[in-house]
Design a protein around this motif. Structure first.
Motif, PDB file in Angstrom:
ATOM      1  N   ALA A 274     -22.637  -7.223 -29.719  1.00 25.49           N
ATOM      2  CA  ALA A 274     -21.519  -6.776 -28.884  1.00 25.49           C
ATOM      3  C   ALA A 274     -21.018  -7.886 -27.953  1.00 25.49           C
ATOM      4  CB  ALA A 274     -21.936  -5.556 -28.067  1.00 25.49           C
ATOM      5  N   SER A 275     -21.918  -8.790 -27.574  1.00 26.88           N
ATOM      6  CA  SER A 275     -21.535  -9.871 -26.650  1.00 26.88           C
ATOM      7  C   SER A 275     -20.944 -11.079 -27.378  1.00 26.88           C
ATOM      8  CB  SER A 275     -22.756 -10.322 -25.846  1.00 26.88           C
ATOM      9  OG  SER A 275     -23.737 -10.923 -26.680  1.00 26.88           O
ATOM     10  N   PHE A 276     -20.949 -11.034 -28.712  1.00 23.08           N
ATOM     11  CA  PHE A 276     -20.529 -12.190 -29.511  1.00 23.08           C
ATOM     12  C   PHE A 276     -19.112 -12.691 -29.188  1.00 23.08           C
ATOM     13  CE2 PHE A 276     -18.540 -13.952 -33.354  1.00 23.08           C
ATOM     14  CZ  PHE A 276     -19.393 -15.003 -33.630  1.00 23.08           C
TER      15      PHE A 276
ATOM     16  N   LYS B  60      -5.521 -30.194 -33.034  1.00 24.06           N
ATOM     17  CA  LYS B  60      -4.905 -29.103 -32.260  1.00 24.06           C
ATOM     18  C   LYS B  60      -5.079 -27.754 -32.969  1.00 24.06           C
ATOM     19  CE  LYS B  60      -1.527 -32.187 -30.097  1.00 24.06           C
ATOM     20  NZ  LYS B  60      -0.107 -32.490 -29.829  1.00 24.06           N
ATOM     21  N   THR B  61      -6.303 -27.546 -33.401  1.00 22.00           N
ATOM     22  CA  THR B  61      -6.645 -26.316 -34.117  1.00 22.00           C
ATOM     23  C   THR B  61      -6.469 -25.091 -33.236  1.00 22.00           C
ATOM     24  OG1 THR B  61      -8.250 -27.495 -35.475  1.00 22.00           O
ATOM     25  CG2 THR B  61      -8.514 -25.106 -35.314  1.00 22.00           C
ATOM     26  N   LYS B  62      -5.857 -24.064 -33.802  1.00 23.15           N
ATOM     27  CA  LYS B  62      -5.748 -22.777 -33.131  1.00 23.15           C
ATOM     28  C   LYS B  62      -6.832 -21.870 -33.689  1.00 23.15           C
ATOM     29  CE  LYS B  62      -0.740 -23.179 -32.471  1.00 23.15           C
ATOM     30  NZ  LYS B  62      -0.838 -23.401 -31.019  1.00 23.15           N
ATOM     31  N   SER B  63      -7.326 -20.959 -32.876  1.00 27.43           N
ATOM     32  CA  SER B  63      -8.437 -20.124 -33.323  1.00 27.43           C
ATOM     33  C   SER B  63      -8.230 -18.664 -32.937  1.00 27.43           C
ATOM     34  CB  SER B  63      -9.755 -20.639 -32.728  1.00 27.43           C
ATOM     35  OG  SER B  63      -9.695 -20.649 -31.308  1.00 27.43           O
ATOM     36  N   VAL B  64      -8.896 -17.807 -33.669  1.00 23.36           N
ATOM     37  CA  VAL B  64      -8.907 -16.379 -33.367  1.00 23.36           C
ATOM     38  C   VAL B  64     -10.297 -15.859 -33.727  1.00 23.36           C
ATOM     39  CG1 VAL B  64      -8.015 -15.763 -35.657  1.00 23.36           C
ATOM     40  CG2 VAL B  64      -7.752 -14.158 -33.743  1.00 23.36           C
ATOM     41  N   ILE B  65     -10.807 -14.962 -32.916  1.00 25.39           N
ATOM     42  CA  ILE B  65     -12.118 -14.367 -33.154  1.00 25.39           C
ATOM     43  C   ILE B  65     -11.907 -12.993 -33.785  1.00 25.39           C
ATOM     44  CG2 ILE B  65     -14.242 -13.526 -32.081  1.00 25.39           C
ATOM     45  CD1 ILE B  65     -13.625 -15.579 -29.798  1.00 25.39           C
ATOM     46  N   VAL B  66     -12.423 -12.817 -34.999  1.00 25.37           N
ATOM     47  CA  VAL B  66     -12.322 -11.525 -35.684  1.00 25.37           C
ATOM     48  C   VAL B  66     -13.701 -10.886 -35.645  1.00 25.37           C
ATOM     49  CG1 VAL B  66     -11.739 -10.338 -37.828  1.00 25.37           C
ATOM     50  CG2 VAL B  66     -10.484 -12.400 -37.155  1.00 25.37           C
ATOM     51  N   HIS B  67     -13.781  -9.710 -35.043  1.00 30.61           N
ATOM     52  CA  HIS B  67     -15.089  -9.119 -34.742  1.00 30.61           C
ATOM     53  C   HIS B  67     -15.107  -7.633 -35.077  1.00 30.61           C
ATOM     54  CE1 HIS B  67     -18.881  -8.590 -32.639  1.00 30.61           C
ATOM     55  NE2 HIS B  67     -18.360  -7.635 -31.899  1.00 30.61           N
ATOM     56  N   ARG B  68     -16.235  -7.171 -35.569  1.00 32.99           N
ATOM     57  CA  ARG B  68     -16.443  -5.746 -35.829  1.00 32.99           C
ATOM     58  C   ARG B  68     -17.013  -5.127 -34.557  1.00 32.99           C
ATOM     59  NH1 ARG B  68     -19.420  -3.959 -41.437  1.00 32.99           N
ATOM     60  NH2 ARG B  68     -18.737  -1.780 -41.540  1.00 32.99           N
ATOM     61  N   SER B  69     -16.261  -4.247 -33.918  1.00 31.81           N
ATOM     62  CA  SER B  69     -16.685  -3.735 -32.615  1.00 31.81           C
ATOM     63  C   SER B  69     -17.908  -2.829 -32.717  1.00 31.81           C
ATOM     64  CB  SER B  69     -15.532  -2.982 -31.934  1.00 31.81           C
ATOM     65  OG  SER B  69     -15.126  -1.862 -32.699  1.00 31.81           O
ATOM     66  N   ASN B  70     -18.041  -2.107 -33.833  1.00 30.56           N
ATOM     67  CA  ASN B  70     -19.202  -1.235 -33.991  1.00 30.56           C
ATOM     68  C   ASN B  70     -20.364  -2.045 -34.558  1.00 30.56           C
ATOM     69  OD1 ASN B  70     -21.143   0.699 -34.810  1.00 30.56           O
ATOM     70  ND2 ASN B  70     -19.575   2.271 -34.903  1.00 30.56           N
TER      71      ASN B  70
END
Length: 226
Positions: free
Chosen positions: A122-124, A50-60
């Motif tokens: 950008a689409s990642f 029941k892993t929870k996830s978050v996407i950390v992304h550099r917008s520029n």
């Protein structure tokens, strides 16, 4: 947790079991999630846990591209991104050592592949969120790197960063205490200089600027002029 003959799924299974025995949570950092045979057991183990996830992304994405080139990360699938040069335009390969070197390291970007790389980056977040959902993970939110660290550049960005860290922790199932976050971040408020203009870190800046203006005006916001 890795033993000879294991794959990444076996190692993750051992890690999850060990963490559960100790009443702890396992924090796993992965560049991206894949749907293939190599990752199938890992995904199975993590979904069962029941892993929870978050996407950390550099917008520029232009910042990301410049950083990757200066750090000498391999070109993806043979599509050249560029190379590093010194202030005189001579090729160098300091890579990670550039951070402690007195030699100024600039990125020379490949203009013919520029728009492809920026659009792909950008689409990642959307692609990864879709992949996580397809594989059976819980829905994941995206948090921008710029929001997490905005407080380091200006006091006026403090609450923006607090909110971003709250979202990150809560996405991982942690009840975030905003005051604890504020207390932790406070010593580093306005502790860093603003990022350099792209004309100061991209050796062929004028060419790159014109490429974006001509081919992808919608990405021109990424260019930092001051």
């Amino acid at each position: 947790w890795y033993s000879e003959g294991d794959d990444i799924g076996d190692a993750m299974e051992k890690g999850v079991k060990e963490a559960q025995k100790k009443g702890q949570a396992l924090l796993f950092n992965n560049f991206h999630v894949k749907d293939n045979e190599q990752y199938s057991k890992m995904n199975e183990v993590m979904i069962q846990a029941k892993t929870k996830s978050v996407i950390v992304h550099r917008s520029n994405s232009l910042d990301t591209l410049v950083c990757d080139v200066r750090d000498c990360f391999a070109d993806p699938a043979g599509v050249e991104r560029g190379y590093t040069v010194d202030a005189q335009g001579r090729k160098i390969d300091l890579c990670f050592d550039r951070r402690t070197s007195p030699i100024e390291t600039l990125a020379h970007l490949e203009p013919k592949n520029l728009v492809h790389h920026l659009a792909e980056a950008a689409s990642f977040p959307e692609e990864q969120a879709s992949m996580l959902n397809k594989l059976g993970y819980a829905p994941a939110k995206t948090v921008m790197v710029e929001d997490l660290y905005a407080f380091e550049y200006s006091q006026s960005n403090f609450e923006r960063s607090v909110a971003a860290w709250e979202t990150l922790y809560e996405s991982l199932g942690v009840k975030a205490d905003s005051q604890i976050i504020r207390n932790y971040l406070a010593p580093d408020v306005a502790s860093r200089s603003r990022p350099k203009r792209h004309s100061d870190v991209i050796e062929n800046y004028k060419v790159i600027h014109h490429t974006l203006v001509d081919q992808a005006k919608e990405l021109c916001w990424m260019i930092r002029r001051e």
